[in-house]
Design an enzyme around this catalytic site. Structure first.
Site: not given
Ligand SMILES: [Zn+2]
Length: 1026
Positions: A101, A104-105
């Site tokens: 996550h 992903e950022h």
């Molecule tokens: Zn997020």
């Protein structure tokens, strides 16, 4: 972003699409051209493996692999101009630090070719994209975008490929997006150290939602042996165990073409995509063995039980009933397409609607307020699961519920399902394949993602009608086929988890304490120089965030790339049975869409608060000769759904004028038109208002749903409340959909006796379902329109007995012709309420709620749609969001999101999952000062224009064409005038409107905050604390 899991049927629900819209200059269609490809053919480093026509979905599927890296590729050629790209990586973390996550950022924070900060957010303003986002699921990460413009597609593809495969992954990006230790006030080295970071706060917010907490535990415990046992999004207190090194390592091992699946969709030529993807990214890699496969979960020999706790829900209808319980079963591998299809159908048969066995056994005895949030088939993991259970239960009912679940499974094995219910479900699939939405490419990408991720065949998954006919045949060969399946997967399955969850009053306190301990653990051994470094890094980050960014390295469309004029939507105005009707001919694939707007003008004021309740139950209580079960069955068999919702429509020319009503909406296949209207006739002529038990079930479910929704949509509630004292329409909107309505429904759900409510419903019905106050709209194919008109005429005559002239409650009614080009006085009218005496006033409201984060909003009264300055305010809101508020609220403030928007005559600031409360209000004010000082460039204005136009020009499905005109009377000419004003907005206009409407002294504003107990606010008497 974080993806919520969905069942296959829910996914099928968004699996809907649109017909031919754009006419590109090609003689043959995209799907026919794609049929020319041959298996074995080599194109730009790829080899074609398979070419398959999928007539059900009007597309041709082309499957390829990349020769050098083994990257997999699927192209769906279809005559749809809303082209989509997505790249999906299999990400299988083995701890709960949230590494996929945070990655992903972080990949979206700058890349080799595009080193500027946050190219992703910047592209939102340099493109006409119809969708841009990124998702982290339990076992993959996906980066999709869509656009209708070919040049834009290439631009976005270039940015996406570079971000995913060649990101900078700077340490500073990791601190900003993931986690960091920082002084609470970064400018004060003596302020205490705290955890900060966007994902850290996002996950804290996500886990303030009890449904989310439960779903996470359930998955972790049902699959305890591999990647599904960890939190891919990040467990807040595990996040600080992730290092920058580990993040980079995870990228190197997972974001590799050999571990990637590419998907493209639409009418743009495949060759161009392949060429660009090969040249920009894949050709720079060699093949590798990713080792990211998820092994099968070893089966348990004995069922297991477990228990978890959550925070108490202050808004729950009954505080003594807050337990959740589910039984979950491990099912088969999702790469077996037919097994998955059947299990998902079976799940619907078992739990959907009042005719299903589990609804009868669990919901109707009112043992809980509703099914648990994770109920049903879940195909988002390598092996699917099925869960059944309740939320909102009393503790002493837990054993009984377990018993009922087992008993119900035995009953199903014994009795099977009615044939008509199976037919209703297959009919639903037929409708879902025919109904066209505007995001078909995206729906496809998410529909195939999980199965493909585990090397299932995505093309097989698209051939839905193959599964349907195989299903019919199997059932014919063995009528007990479904019962056998229930026996195998449920009765005899020893891989079963019974998980209960109960509230703990000290839950939030314990969490806060755990965070403190973690903080201590991370900070106690810091030396003086470590602390000095933390302080300096904090300042550096702040400085980097405050720097004006040079985004000129990024590709961009120009304002001149935007279409100067809008396409005209042909509409025809007519009547049926004396009622005004708008007809809109559209390529609807054999579907008919019906809407009716019914006025609330004659409804007595004391009944107003009940209108949303009336809307939510009127199609579910039974009607005519049908009891509520038969009605539900008939609706499933003959329609694509029937709904009733409140509609408050602010006038486009006057701030203090609006139309109030409820909107009836339904759809059906052409052949079922008479049946659909018969159902509406029965609802108008003889709705059932006599079953208190049925009403109680519906009220309970709807109160629970409202209460669950707040932690996800807190900003909507904050915005609605902030607007309440600014216009009459906003006031009514708050009554119907704001926090007051949530509390009202909670009160009703707690009433021991509902007979008074039951008696109220027919009184409301007399005013609302009255053809005298009604207008209709039909969208259908040209071939079917006259038939539809005839059926509608018949329907209106059929409900004629309900037609009564009644007096409006409010004195000031203003009539507006439906067709502005018609002679005044002749054409049918919309009747609007005017409140010329209305006095907007300033109001600040605080709702203390048991969340660890805030939702903040400030709303300012400005001008209506047709006013000269409206367009400037739209551009200003967009520019302020991108160029100022995003930096202040998200990057510096640590909120998940925030910005400004313009709509319904109101300029609204908001923040989402925000660690700050009143400080964010000053960020809003600073935004206004920034705008008034005119510190923006022509480039900033152009970007805001692109962004506003990409919303204005976002595709509209055939079912929704002309609906803005039908509801609000906004004509194509008015839209075109607005468009021209948008094009003309200048820097001078922006500075002027910022001063004229948003400056202190000029404005009338409202403020609202939802969030945890707040000392500053409780000490300040200017706040109303609810
Ligand atoms: Zn997020």
């Amino acid at each position: 972003m974080f993806r919520q899991t969905k069942t296959v049927l829910q996914k099928l629900g968004c699996l809907s699409f649109r017909g031919q819209r754009s006419c590109r200059l090609q003689s043959t269609s995209a799907k026919d051209r794609a049929l020319q490809y041959q298996a074995g053919q080599k194109i730009h480093g790829f080899t074609i493996r398979e070419v398959v026509a999928v007539p059900d979905l009007f597309l041709t599927a082309v499957k390829l692999t990349h020769d050098k890296t083994g990257a997999q590729y699927l192209h769906a050629a279809r005559d749809d101009s809303n082209n989509l790209f997505s790249v999906q990586l299999r990400t299988t973390p083995m701890d709960s630090t949230g590494v996929p996550h945070i990655l992903e950022h972080t990949v979206l924070c700058g890349s080799e070719k595009y080193p500027c900060r946050d190219p992703f957010f910047k592209m939102l303003n340099r493109s006409l994209s119809t969708f841009m986002n990124a998702f982290t699921a339990s076992d993959y990460t996906m980066y999709p975008f869509s656009t209708q413009n070919a040049k834009d597609f290439q631009n976005l593809l270039s940015v996406y490929l570079d971000a995913v495969f060649f990101p900078c992954l700077r340490e500073q990006d990791f601190w900003q997006e993931g986690w960091r230790l920082e002084n609470e006030d970064p400018k004060d080295p003596n302020s205490p150290l705290v955890f900060k970071g966007i994902v850290f706060n996002e996950m804290k917010g996500a886990f303030s939602d009890n449904e989310r907490v439960y779903a996470q535990h359930l998955q972790n415990k049902l699959y305890p042996d591999h990647t599904y046992s960890v939190v891919s999004g990040g467990e807040p207190l595990d996040i600080p165990d992730l290092s920058w090194q580990q993040l980079k390592h995870f990228h190197a091992t997972h974001y590799h073409p050999s571990n990637a699946r590419f998907f493209t969709y639409g009418d743009l030529p495949l060759e161009q995509h392949l060429k660009q993807i090969n040249e920009d990214a894949l050709s720079r890699f060699e093949h590798m063995e990713p080792n990211t496969q998820v092994p099968s979960q070893p089966h348990w020999t004995n069922p297991r039980e477990d228990h978890v706790t959550c925070s108490p829900d202050a808004l729950a209808p009954d505080p003594a009933r807050q337990n959740t319980l589910c039984m979950s079963y491990l099912l088969g591998d999702i790469t077996d397409t037919f097994e998955g299809f059947t299990l998902s159908l079976l799940s619907s048969l078992m739990i959907s609607g009042p005719n299903s066995p589990f609804y009868k056994a669990l919901i109707e005895p009112k043992l809980g307020t509703d099914f648990s949030s994770v109920v049903g088939y879940d195909g988002s993991t390598k092996e699917a699961s099925f869960s059944i259970g309740l939320q909102g239960m009393a503790e002493e009912d837990i054993e009984r519920v377990k018993h009922i679940i087992n008993q119900t499974i035995d009953d199903i094995i014994e009795n099977g399902f009615e044939e008509e219910r199976i037919e209703a479900l297959l009919h639903k699939i037929e409708i879902q394949m025919k109904h066209q939405s505007t995001s078909f490419g995206l729906s496809l990408a998410s529909y195939i993602a999980s199965c493909w991720n585990h090397d299932g065949d995505p093309v097989e998954l698209l051939q839905i009608s193959h599964s349907v006919s195989k299903f019919r045949q199997t059932l014919k060969d063995n009528p007990r086929f479904l019962q056998d399946m229930v026996k195998h997967y449920f009765k005899e399955n020893t891989h079963r988890l019974t998980l209960s969850m109960s509230p703990d009053d000290a839950y939030l306190e314990k969490q806060a304490k755990a965070e403190e301990e973690k903080l201590l653990q991370k900070s106690q051994n810091l030396s003086e120089s470590d602390r000095k470094e933390i302080y300096e890094k904090g300042l550096q980050l702040l400085e980097a965030q405050s720097e004006t960014q040079d985004a000129s390295c990024l590709p961009a469309l120009k304002v001149s790339d935007i279409e100067p004029t809008i396409p005209v939507t042909p509409l025809e105005m007519g009547t049926a049975g004396g009622i005004p009707v708008q007809y809109c001919e559209q390529p609807t694939n054999g579907m008919v869409y019906f809407r009716a707007m019914c006025s609330l003008n004659t409804l007595p004021e004391d009944l107003r608060l009940y209108v949303p309740l009336f809307c939510s139950v009127i199609t579910s209580m039974g009607c005519g000769s049908l009891d509520y079960r038969q009605q539900a069955q008939q609706m499933e068999l003959k329609t694509g759904g029937m709904s009733v919702n409140t509609a408050i429509l602010p006038d486009s020319t006057e701030m203090d004028m609006y139309e109030q009503g409820v909107l009836l909406h339904s759809s059906c296949l052409e052949r079922n038109l008479p049946d659909m209207f018969q159902l509406w006739s029965d609802i108008f002529n003889s709705p059932h208002f006599d079953d208190e038990e049925r009403l109680r079930v519906l009220v309970m479910m709807s109160a629970q749903e409202l209460s669950n929704g707040i932690s996800n949509s807190g900003h909507m509630y904050a915005m609605s409340r902030a607007a309440r004292s600014l216009s009459p329409a906003a006031d009514l909107q708050e009554t119907f959909g704001g926090m007051d309505q949530v509390k009202f429904m909670k009160r009703i759900a707690e009433m021991p006796d509902l007979t008074q409510v039951l008696r109220t419903l027919p009184r409301i019905k007399r005013h609302i379902l009255n053809p005298d106050n009604m207008r209709c709209a039909v969208n259908a194919t040209p071939q079917k329109m006259s038939d539809a008109a005839g059926q509608l005429d018949h329907f209106i005559k059929d409900v004629g007995i309900n037609r009564k002239e009644r007096k409006a409650v409010r004195a000031h009614l203003v009539e507006r012709p439906l067709d502005p080009s018609a002679e005044p006085g002749v054409s049918p009218c919309r009747k609007l309420i005017s409140e010329p005496e209305y006095q907007p006033c300033h109001m600040k409201t605080f709702y203390p709620l048991p969340f660890p984060v805030n939702f903040v909003s400030e709303c300012i009264r400005t001008v209506p749609f047709t006013h000269q300055d409206y367009a400037s305010l739209c551009i200003l809101a967009r520019m302020m969001t991108a160029k100022f508020l995003h930096g202040e609220i998200r990057e510096k403030g640590g909120a998940y999101g925030g910005g400004a928007r313009m709509g319904s005559g109101l300029f609204t600031f908001y923040s989402y999952r925000d660690p700050n409360s009143v400080q964010t209000l000053s960020a809003f004010r600073k935004g206004v000062d920034w705008a008034k000082a005119g510190k923006f460039s022509q480039q900033d204005i152009d970007e805001a224009k692109l962004s506003v136009f990409s919303a204005v020009d976002s595709p509209v499905a055939p079912s929704n064409k002309g609906i803005g005109h039908f509801l609000s009377g906004v004509t194509d000419e008015m839209k075109q005038a607005h468009r021209e004003r948008l094009f003309r907005v200048s820097d001078k206009d922006l500075v002027e409107v910022a001063g004229r409407y948003l400056g202190v002294g000029q404005r009338t504003s409202g403020v609202a905050i939802l969030g945890p107990e707040n000392e500053t606010i409780s000490k300040d008497p200017s706040w109303l604390v609810k």
